[in-house]
Design a protein around this motif. Structure first.
Motif, PDB file in Angstrom:
ATOM      1  N   PRO A   3       0.954  -1.169   0.139  1.00  0.00           N
ATOM      2  CA  PRO A   3      -0.010   0.059   0.010  1.00  0.00           C
ATOM      3  C   PRO A   3       0.730   1.359  -0.051  1.00  0.00           C
ATOM      4  CG  PRO A   3       0.153  -0.965   2.401  1.00  0.00           C
ATOM      5  CD  PRO A   3       0.981  -1.715   1.377  1.00  0.00           C
ATOM      6  N   ALA A   4       1.989   1.287  -0.280  1.00  0.00           N
ATOM      7  CA  ALA A   4       2.907   2.413  -0.089  1.00  0.00           C
ATOM      8  C   ALA A   4       2.459   3.612  -1.043  1.00  0.00           C
ATOM      9  CB  ALA A   4       4.395   2.118  -0.528  1.00  0.00           C
ATOM     10  N   THR A   5       2.408   3.379  -2.397  1.00  0.00           N
ATOM     11  CA  THR A   5       1.925   4.247  -3.218  1.00  0.00           C
ATOM     12  C   THR A   5       0.410   4.939  -2.560  1.00  0.00           C
ATOM     13  OG1 THR A   5       2.849   3.130  -5.066  1.00  0.00           O
ATOM     14  CG2 THR A   5       1.354   4.951  -5.599  1.00  0.00           C
ATOM     15  N   LEU A   6      -0.527   4.067  -2.554  1.00  0.00           N
ATOM     16  CA  LEU A   6      -1.768   4.538  -2.022  1.00  0.00           C
ATOM     17  C   LEU A   6      -1.794   5.556  -0.766  1.00  0.00           C
ATOM     18  CD1 LEU A   6      -4.986   4.663  -2.846  1.00  0.00           C
ATOM     19  CD2 LEU A   6      -5.127   2.590  -1.025  1.00  0.00           C
ATOM     20  N   ILE A   7      -1.004   4.824   0.364  1.00  0.00           N
ATOM     21  CA  ILE A   7      -0.857   5.512   1.370  1.00  0.00           C
ATOM     22  C   ILE A   7      -0.151   7.038   1.329  1.00  0.00           C
ATOM     23  CG2 ILE A   7       0.437   5.637   3.687  1.00  0.00           C
ATOM     24  CD1 ILE A   7      -0.154   2.676   3.901  1.00  0.00           C
ATOM     25  N   GLY A   8       0.977   6.967   0.293  1.00  0.00           N
ATOM     26  CA  GLY A   8       1.814   8.174   0.110  1.00  0.00           C
ATOM     27  C   GLY A   8       1.048   9.278  -0.422  1.00  0.00           C
ATOM     28  N   ILE A   9      -0.009   8.806  -1.498  1.00  0.00           N
ATOM     29  CA  ILE A   9      -0.710   9.998  -2.169  1.00  0.00           C
ATOM     30  C   ILE A   9      -1.839  10.349  -1.356  1.00  0.00           C
ATOM     31  CG2 ILE A   9      -2.532  10.365  -4.224  1.00  0.00           C
ATOM     32  CD1 ILE A   9      -0.706   8.187  -6.000  1.00  0.00           C
ATOM     33  N   VAL A  10      -2.551   9.389  -0.511  1.00  0.00           N
ATOM     34  CA  VAL A  10      -3.550  10.161   0.354  1.00  0.00           C
ATOM     35  C   VAL A  10      -3.046  11.100   1.482  1.00  0.00           C
ATOM     36  CG1 VAL A  10      -5.158   9.104   2.135  1.00  0.00           C
ATOM     37  CG2 VAL A  10      -4.995   8.045  -0.005  1.00  0.00           C
ATOM     38  N   ALA A  12      -0.292  12.916   0.869  1.00  0.00           N
ATOM     39  CA  ALA A  12       0.016  13.981   0.269  1.00  0.00           C
ATOM     40  C   ALA A  12      -1.236  14.787   0.076  1.00  0.00           C
ATOM     41  CB  ALA A  12       0.692  13.913  -1.088  1.00  0.00           C
ATOM     42  N   PHE A  13      -2.309  14.324  -0.262  1.00  0.00           N
ATOM     43  CA  PHE A  13      -3.565  15.319  -0.406  1.00  0.00           C
ATOM     44  C   PHE A  13      -4.031  15.582   0.726  1.00  0.00           C
ATOM     45  CE2 PHE A  13      -3.470  13.746  -4.953  1.00  0.00           C
ATOM     46  CZ  PHE A  13      -3.867  14.740  -5.726  1.00  0.00           C
ATOM     47  N   GLY A  14      -3.921  14.615   1.839  1.00  0.00           N
ATOM     48  CA  GLY A  14      -4.323  15.134   3.235  1.00  0.00           C
ATOM     49  C   GLY A  14      -3.835  16.315   3.645  1.00  0.00           C
ATOM     50  N   SER A  15      -2.507  16.339   3.311  1.00  0.00           N
ATOM     51  CA  SER A  15      -1.441  17.528   4.108  1.00  0.00           C
ATOM     52  C   SER A  15      -2.217  18.710   3.215  1.00  0.00           C
ATOM     53  CB  SER A  15      -0.216  17.503   3.782  1.00  0.00           C
ATOM     54  OG  SER A  15       0.015  17.417   2.391  1.00  0.00           O
ATOM     55  N   LEU A  16      -2.430  18.893   1.807  1.00  0.00           N
ATOM     56  CA  LEU A  16      -3.199  19.857   1.212  1.00  0.00           C
ATOM     57  C   LEU A  16      -4.383  20.427   1.844  1.00  0.00           C
ATOM     58  CD1 LEU A  16      -3.075  21.698  -1.159  1.00  0.00           C
ATOM     59  CD2 LEU A  16      -4.383  20.046  -2.700  1.00  0.00           C
ATOM     60  N   VAL A  17      -5.281  19.463   2.190  1.00  0.00           N
ATOM     61  CA  VAL A  17      -6.721  19.742   2.722  1.00  0.00           C
ATOM     62  C   VAL A  17      -6.313  20.300   4.166  1.00  0.00           C
ATOM     63  CG1 VAL A  17      -8.711  18.782   3.439  1.00  0.00           C
ATOM     64  CG2 VAL A  17      -7.807  17.927   1.332  1.00  0.00           C
ATOM     65  N   ALA A  18      -5.469  19.871   4.878  1.00  0.00           N
ATOM     66  CA  ALA A  18      -5.250  20.280   6.191  1.00  0.00           C
ATOM     67  C   ALA A  18      -4.697  21.941   6.001  1.00  0.00           C
ATOM     68  CB  ALA A  18      -4.094  19.384   6.903  1.00  0.00           C
ATOM     69  N   MET A  19      -3.661  22.099   5.077  1.00  0.00           N
ATOM     70  CA  MET A  19      -3.241  23.649   4.831  1.00  0.00           C
ATOM     71  C   MET A  19      -4.266  24.341   4.661  1.00  0.00           C
ATOM     72  SD  MET A  19      -0.627  24.820   2.254  1.00  0.00           S
ATOM     73  CE  MET A  19      -0.395  26.458   1.844  1.00  0.00           C
ATOM     74  N   ILE A  20      -5.075  24.107   3.551  1.00  0.00           N
ATOM     75  CA  ILE A  20      -6.263  24.705   3.107  1.00  0.00           C
ATOM     76  C   ILE A  20      -7.235  25.226   4.461  1.00  0.00           C
ATOM     77  CG2 ILE A  20      -8.431  24.913   1.684  1.00  0.00           C
ATOM     78  CD1 ILE A  20      -6.947  23.397  -0.337  1.00  0.00           C
ATOM     79  N   ASN A  21      -7.682  24.267   5.196  1.00  0.00           N
ATOM     80  CA  ASN A  21      -8.433  24.555   6.188  1.00  0.00           C
ATOM     81  C   ASN A  21      -7.848  25.171   7.220  1.00  0.00           C
ATOM     82  OD1 ASN A  21     -10.686  23.115   5.192  1.00  0.00           O
ATOM     83  ND2 ASN A  21      -9.700  21.147   6.075  1.00  0.00           N
ATOM     84  N   LEU A  22      -6.417  24.968   7.566  1.00  0.00           N
ATOM     85  CA  LEU A  22      -5.850  25.896   8.571  1.00  0.00           C
ATOM     86  C   LEU A  22      -5.747  27.332   8.186  1.00  0.00           C
ATOM     87  CD1 LEU A  22      -2.914  23.222   9.757  1.00  0.00           C
ATOM     88  CD2 LEU A  22      -4.771  23.945  11.050  1.00  0.00           C
ATOM     89  N   GLU A  23      -5.787  27.695   7.048  1.00  0.00           N
ATOM     90  CA  GLU A  23      -5.624  29.070   6.474  1.00  0.00           C
ATOM     91  C   GLU A  23      -6.996  29.627   6.339  1.00  0.00           C
ATOM     92  OE1 GLU A  23      -3.547  29.196   2.609  1.00  0.00           O
ATOM     93  OE2 GLU A  23      -1.652  29.084   3.589  1.00  0.00           O
ATOM     94  N   GLY A  24      -8.021  28.883   6.826  1.00  0.00           N
ATOM     95  CA  GLY A  24      -9.204  29.347   6.863  1.00  0.00           C
ATOM     96  C   GLY A  24     -10.246  29.406   5.536  1.00  0.00           C
ATOM     97  N   SER A  25      -9.907  28.741   4.786  1.00  0.00           N
ATOM     98  CA  SER A  25     -10.172  28.590   3.327  1.00  0.00           C
ATOM     99  C   SER A  25     -11.045  27.299   3.269  1.00  0.00           C
ATOM    100  CB  SER A  25      -9.176  28.586   2.174  1.00  0.00           C
ATOM    101  OG  SER A  25      -9.882  28.708   0.907  1.00  0.00           O
ATOM    102  N   SER A  26     -11.507  27.031   2.158  1.00  0.00           N
ATOM    103  CA  SER A  26     -12.444  25.656   2.011  1.00  0.00           C
ATOM    104  C   SER A  26     -11.790  24.838   0.725  1.00  0.00           C
ATOM    105  CB  SER A  26     -13.939  26.183   1.827  1.00  0.00           C
ATOM    106  OG  SER A  26     -13.938  26.793   0.709  1.00  0.00           O
ATOM    107  N   VAL A  27     -11.973  23.593   0.755  1.00  0.00           N
ATOM    108  CA  VAL A  27     -11.462  22.783  -0.305  1.00  0.00           C
ATOM    109  C   VAL A  27     -12.124  23.096  -1.620  1.00  0.00           C
ATOM    110  CG1 VAL A  27     -11.456  20.320  -1.138  1.00  0.00           C
ATOM    111  CG2 VAL A  27     -10.940  21.058   1.369  1.00  0.00           C
ATOM    112  N   GLY A  28     -13.375  23.597  -1.385  1.00  0.00           N
ATOM    113  CA  GLY A  28     -14.236  23.907  -2.638  1.00  0.00           C
ATOM    114  C   GLY A  28     -13.420  25.116  -3.542  1.00  0.00           C
TER     115      GLY A  28
END
Length: 269
Positions: A3-10, A12-28
């Motif tokens: 599962p290395a590839t799947l875990i890594g990609i998930v 990576a995108f999870g860190s992006l979502v976290a950054m967006i939320n921490l900055e007070g924005s939305s994924v949309g």
């Protein structure tokens, strides 16, 4: 499944979502259909334009392997060859023809059949080397295709941003809308960079690594069966083959196998 590839990609995108939320924005705010459509469809299209249709289809069929493939532990291949060596010493090389008919591994089957048929060792090595080279070339097609997508994606994203900014300049008479329009314009560049570094390049590297491991396995089998043909002692053969494998990648076989057991042939597939 590794599962290395799947875990890594998930992640990576999870860190992006976290950054967006921490900055007070939305994924949309980044999930905009027009730039995403251009980046993904445009990138794949130019990738197809720079390849052949057969290579494109082969690359698409290879994509699931990047997420589901599980490399075979070298210990299993070593056990397979050692069991064959023990059988050959007891019953002779002609007995390997029976094993050739039982294994699902076409590479090993061809090698054992040629040994049973009395093929010269040098000729057999040349034949097996050719099979390994063909495997490398075939796997490289898919890996190179996704690597090319990783190179195209950022540029396609910039194209989308330029197109959007052109639209922004056409609406300078409405300053109140410039902020959101400029922000939307850079979403194309964002998705170009994201798709390249979060998807295409990792997939390319994963396929390349899987190919390396498979080629290593085939090389291990080749050296092993040639040693069996030459009459090597099983104990010395195990030590020699084990020395060819990096220590961190040796692993262990799933279960101990008795000499002459047919299970080792199935595991070699």
């Amino acid at each position: 499944m590794d599962p290395a590839t799947l875990i890594g990609i998930v992640i990576a995108f999870g860190s992006l979502v976290a950054m967006i939320n921490l900055e007070g924005s939305s994924v949309g705010s980044v999930l905009l259909m027009p730039p995403m459509l251009l980046v993904f469809v445009g990138t794949i299209s130019v990738g197809l334009a720079g390849s052949t249709f057969k290579d494109f289809l082969h690359s698409v069929k290879s994509l699931p392997k990047a997420f589901t493939a599980k490399p075979s532990p070298p210990a299993e291949s070593i056990d397979t060859v050692v069991n064959l060596a023990e059988k050959a010493r007891r019953q002779g090389l002609l007995s390997l023809e029976e094993d050739a008919g039982k294994t699902q591994d076409t590479f090993l089957r061809d090698a054992l059949q040629n040994i049973a048929d009395g093929t010269d060792g040098d000729e057999l090595r040349e034949m097996l080397d050719d099979a390994i080279d063909t495997k490398m070339k075939t796997d490289n097609i898919a890996s190179r295709f996704f690597q090319q997508l990783g190179g195209y994606a950022p540029t396609v994203g910039i194209i989308g941003t330029v197109v959007s900014l052109t639209h922004v300049l056409e609406n300078l008479s409405t300053p109140s809308t410039l902020g959101p329009m400029i922000a939307s314009a850079f979403v194309a560049t964002l998705w170009g960079l994201l798709s390249a570094n979060f998807m295409w390049l990792p997939i390319s590297n994963r396929l390349a690594r899987l190919s390396e491991l498979e080629v290593d396995r085939m090389t291990l089998l080749m050296e092993g069966v040639l040693a069996v043909q030459a009459g090597s002692q099983p104990i010395l053969l195990r030590e020699r083959l084990t020395a060819l494998v990096p220590e961190h990648n040796r692993g262990t076989a799933k279960a101990a196998r008795k000499p002459g057991s047919d299970d080792h042939l199935k595991s070699a597939a």
